[in-house]
Write a protein that holds these residues in place. Structure first.
Motif, PDB file in Angstrom:
ATOM      1  N   GLU A 166       0.821  -1.224   0.000  1.00 11.87           N
ATOM      2  CA  GLU A 166       0.000   0.000   0.000  1.00 11.87           C
ATOM      3  C   GLU A 166       0.851   1.269   0.000  1.00 11.87           C
ATOM      4  OE1 GLU A 166      -2.687  -0.447   3.295  1.00 11.87           O
ATOM      5  OE2 GLU A 166      -4.109  -1.655   2.121  1.00 11.87           O
ATOM      6  N   HIS A 167       2.160   1.118   0.233  1.00  7.08           N
ATOM      7  CA  HIS A 167       3.049   2.291   0.254  1.00  7.08           C
ATOM      8  C   HIS A 167       4.076   2.275  -0.875  1.00  7.08           C
ATOM      9  CE1 HIS A 167       1.215   2.601   4.221  1.00  7.08           C
ATOM     10  NE2 HIS A 167       1.583   3.871   4.209  1.00  7.08           N
ATOM     11  N   GLY A 168       3.768   1.506  -1.935  1.00  2.00           N
ATOM     12  CA  GLY A 168       4.581   1.594  -3.149  1.00  2.00           C
ATOM     13  C   GLY A 168       5.817   0.724  -3.194  1.00  2.00           C
ATOM     14  N   PHE A 169       5.899  -0.273  -2.304  1.00  2.00           N
ATOM     15  CA  PHE A 169       7.034  -1.199  -2.325  1.00  2.00           C
ATOM     16  C   PHE A 169       6.640  -2.509  -3.005  1.00  2.00           C
ATOM     17  CE2 PHE A 169       8.184   1.640   1.098  1.00  2.00           C
ATOM     18  CZ  PHE A 169       9.570   1.734   1.012  1.00  2.00           C
ATOM     19  N   ALA A 170       7.582  -3.110  -3.703  1.00  2.00           N
ATOM     20  CA  ALA A 170       7.365  -4.425  -4.317  1.00  2.00           C
ATOM     21  C   ALA A 170       8.232  -5.438  -3.584  1.00  2.00           C
ATOM     22  CB  ALA A 170       7.750  -4.390  -5.791  1.00  2.00           C
ATOM     23  N   LEU A 171       7.684  -6.637  -3.398  1.00  2.00           N
ATOM     24  CA  LEU A 171       8.463  -7.697  -2.749  1.00  2.00           C
ATOM     25  C   LEU A 171       9.401  -8.347  -3.769  1.00  2.00           C
ATOM     26  CD1 LEU A 171       5.863  -9.538  -0.464  1.00  2.00           C
ATOM     27  CD2 LEU A 171       7.845  -8.230   0.288  1.00  2.00           C
ATOM     28  N   ALA A 172      10.688  -8.306  -3.485  1.00  2.00           N
ATOM     29  CA  ALA A 172      11.668  -8.968  -4.352  1.00  2.00           C
ATOM     30  C   ALA A 172      11.884 -10.399  -3.892  1.00  2.00           C
ATOM     31  CB  ALA A 172      12.994  -8.209  -4.312  1.00  2.00           C
ATOM     32  N   ALA A 173      11.620 -10.657  -2.608  1.00  2.00           N
ATOM     33  CA  ALA A 173      11.735 -12.010  -2.049  1.00  2.00           C
ATOM     34  C   ALA A 173      10.865 -12.085  -0.802  1.00  2.00           C
ATOM     35  CB  ALA A 173      13.181 -12.325  -1.698  1.00  2.00           C
ATOM     36  N   ASP A 174      10.382 -13.291  -0.511  1.00  2.00           N
ATOM     37  CA  ASP A 174       9.514 -13.508   0.651  1.00  2.00           C
ATOM     38  C   ASP A 174       9.693 -14.976   1.035  1.00  2.00           C
ATOM     39  OD1 ASP A 174       7.560 -13.387   2.573  1.00  2.00           O
ATOM     40  OD2 ASP A 174       5.910 -12.897   1.210  1.00  2.00           O
ATOM     41  N   MET A 180      11.758 -11.094   4.243  1.00  2.00           N
ATOM     42  CA  MET A 180      11.301 -10.341   3.069  1.00  2.00           C
ATOM     43  C   MET A 180      12.360  -9.368   2.572  1.00  2.00           C
ATOM     44  SD  MET A 180       7.558  -9.197   4.527  1.00  2.00           S
ATOM     45  CE  MET A 180       6.636 -10.282   5.608  1.00  2.00           C
ATOM     46  N   ALA A 181      12.405  -9.187   1.273  1.00  2.00           N
ATOM     47  CA  ALA A 181      13.203  -8.112   0.669  1.00  2.00           C
ATOM     48  C   ALA A 181      12.244  -7.277  -0.164  1.00  2.00           C
ATOM     49  CB  ALA A 181      14.308  -8.682  -0.211  1.00  2.00           C
ATOM     50  N   ALA A 182      12.280  -5.976   0.019  1.00  2.00           N
ATOM     51  CA  ALA A 182      11.370  -5.099  -0.721  1.00  2.00           C
ATOM     52  C   ALA A 182      12.121  -3.894  -1.267  1.00  2.00           C
ATOM     53  CB  ALA A 182      10.229  -4.629   0.183  1.00  2.00           C
ATOM     54  N   GLU A 183      11.637  -3.408  -2.411  1.00  2.00           N
ATOM     55  CA  GLU A 183      12.237  -2.227  -3.041  1.00  2.00           C
ATOM     56  C   GLU A 183      11.123  -1.281  -3.474  1.00  2.00           C
ATOM     57  OE1 GLU A 183      14.605  -4.036  -6.082  1.00  2.00           O
ATOM     58  OE2 GLU A 183      15.880  -5.042  -4.619  1.00  2.00           O
ATOM     59  N   TYR A 184      11.382   0.005  -3.344  1.00  2.00           N
ATOM     60  CA  TYR A 184      10.353   0.998  -3.671  1.00  2.00           C
ATOM     61  C   TYR A 184      10.212   1.158  -5.185  1.00  2.00           C
ATOM     62  CZ  TYR A 184       7.562   5.227  -3.610  1.00  2.00           C
ATOM     63  OH  TYR A 184       6.545   6.143  -3.802  1.00  2.00           O
ATOM     64  N   LEU A 211       4.695 -14.249  -1.070  1.00  2.00           N
ATOM     65  CA  LEU A 211       5.330 -15.051  -2.117  1.00  2.00           C
ATOM     66  C   LEU A 211       5.924 -16.343  -1.555  1.00  2.00           C
ATOM     67  CD1 LEU A 211       7.354 -12.200  -3.919  1.00  2.00           C
ATOM     68  CD2 LEU A 211       4.967 -12.841  -4.258  1.00  2.00           C
ATOM     69  N   THR A 212       5.510 -16.711  -0.334  1.00  2.00           N
ATOM     70  CA  THR A 212       6.144 -17.851   0.344  1.00  2.00           C
ATOM     71  C   THR A 212       5.885 -19.180  -0.372  1.00  2.00           C
ATOM     72  OG1 THR A 212       4.233 -18.094   1.823  1.00  2.00           O
ATOM     73  CG2 THR A 212       6.075 -16.749   2.614  1.00  2.00           C
ATOM     74  N   GLY A 213       4.820 -19.247  -1.171  1.00  2.00           N
ATOM     75  CA  GLY A 213       4.494 -20.478  -1.901  1.00  2.00           C
ATOM     76  C   GLY A 213       5.541 -20.853  -2.940  1.00  2.00           C
ATOM     77  N   GLN A 214       6.448 -19.922  -3.251  1.00  2.00           N
ATOM     78  CA  GLN A 214       7.509 -20.203  -4.234  1.00  2.00           C
ATOM     79  C   GLN A 214       8.633 -21.051  -3.636  1.00  2.00           C
ATOM     80  OE1 GLN A 214       8.833 -16.336  -5.497  1.00  2.00           O
ATOM     81  NE2 GLN A 214       6.909 -15.802  -6.502  1.00  2.00           N
ATOM     82  N   TRP A 215       8.589 -21.288  -2.334  1.00  2.00           N
ATOM     83  CA  TRP A 215       9.656 -22.010  -1.643  1.00  2.00           C
ATOM     84  C   TRP A 215       9.169 -23.388  -1.193  1.00  2.00           C
ATOM     85  CZ3 TRP A 215      14.487 -19.776  -1.234  1.00  2.00           C
ATOM     86  CH2 TRP A 215      14.563 -18.425  -1.559  1.00  2.00           C
TER      87      TRP A 215
END
Length: 221
Positions: A135-143, A156-160, A176-180
């Motif tokens: 909601e604040h403009g960050f995307a998850l690069a990893a979870d 988590m890793a996130a980048e704006y 994105l935890t289902g990817q692991w």
């Protein structure tokens, strides 16, 4: 002697951008700071804590690890110890989700395109942190879901990016935890908490419907 990291801090270390400066905020006893400094992968490693006690312990940890000259320790609150653009990755491990986003909110320079990567290991309320980030403009690069001391964590890793997203409850719950490979165990743990969470949600709301569907799906499984 190099300290041993648990699964959550090991996962956090793997998400730090290599070859660029990094800060470990709320470094506590300095285990992660020491491992990052000893690796030689980063031109600058900063460990910071709000309290003098842990920082003194962190200094001892760096000394035992033989890398005191490769890290800088700073005393201060949150990201006030950093200058804008000073580091490329900021690690925030072991604090609550709310404390994590309050620290980010106090440093507006973090919420800018090309800003630092945030590596976070919230101690609680993983779902709420994912929602806040989206909601604040960050995307998850990893979870990444990991287990440490019998508890599940989400690293988590996130980048704006500036792209604001309004996520569904299910997205916040699992990210994105289902990817692991560990995603199944993490999902089961998150679902087990649903009946208790549902008690505080008014019937007929969109959130209540989403929760009921997930609970029903789990009871059928």
């Amino acid at each position: 002697m190099l300290p041993t990291l648990d699964a959550r801090l090991s996962a956090a270390a793997e998400l730090v951008r290599p070859g660029e400066p990094v800060a470990d905020i709320g470094c506590d006893h300095g285990k992660l700071t020491a491992v990052l400094a000893a690796s030689g992968k980063y031109p600058k490693v900063i460990g910071a804590d709000l309290r003098p006690g842990p920082l003194a312990k962190a200094e001892q940890t760096l000394e035992y690890a033989g890398c005191k000259d490769r890290a800088e320790l700073r005393l201060g609150d949150g990201l006030s110890v950093l200058s804008p653009g000073e580091v490329s990755t900021i690690v925030l491990a072991g604090v609550s989700a709310q404390t994590t986003w309050e620290i980010i909110e106090k440093a507006p320079w973090v919420s800018a395109p090309g800003g630092p990567r945030l590596v976070m290991v919230p101690a609680t309320r993983h779902s709420d942190l994912r929602r806040w980030l989206w909601e604040h403009g960050f995307a998850l690069a990893a979870d990444r879901p990991v287990q440490a001391a019998g508890r599940w964590y989400a690293v988590m890793a996130a980048e704006y990016t500036g792209e604001v997203k309004t996520p569904a409850f299910r997205e916040c719950l699992f990210g994105l935890t289902g990817q692991w490979p560990e995603g199944e165990g993490y999902a089961a743990w998150q679902k087990a908490k649903l009946p208790r969470l549902r008690l505080g949600v008014p019937d007929g709301t969109e959130l209540a419907k989403e929760m009921d569907e997930l609970i029903k799906g789990e009871s059928k499984a």
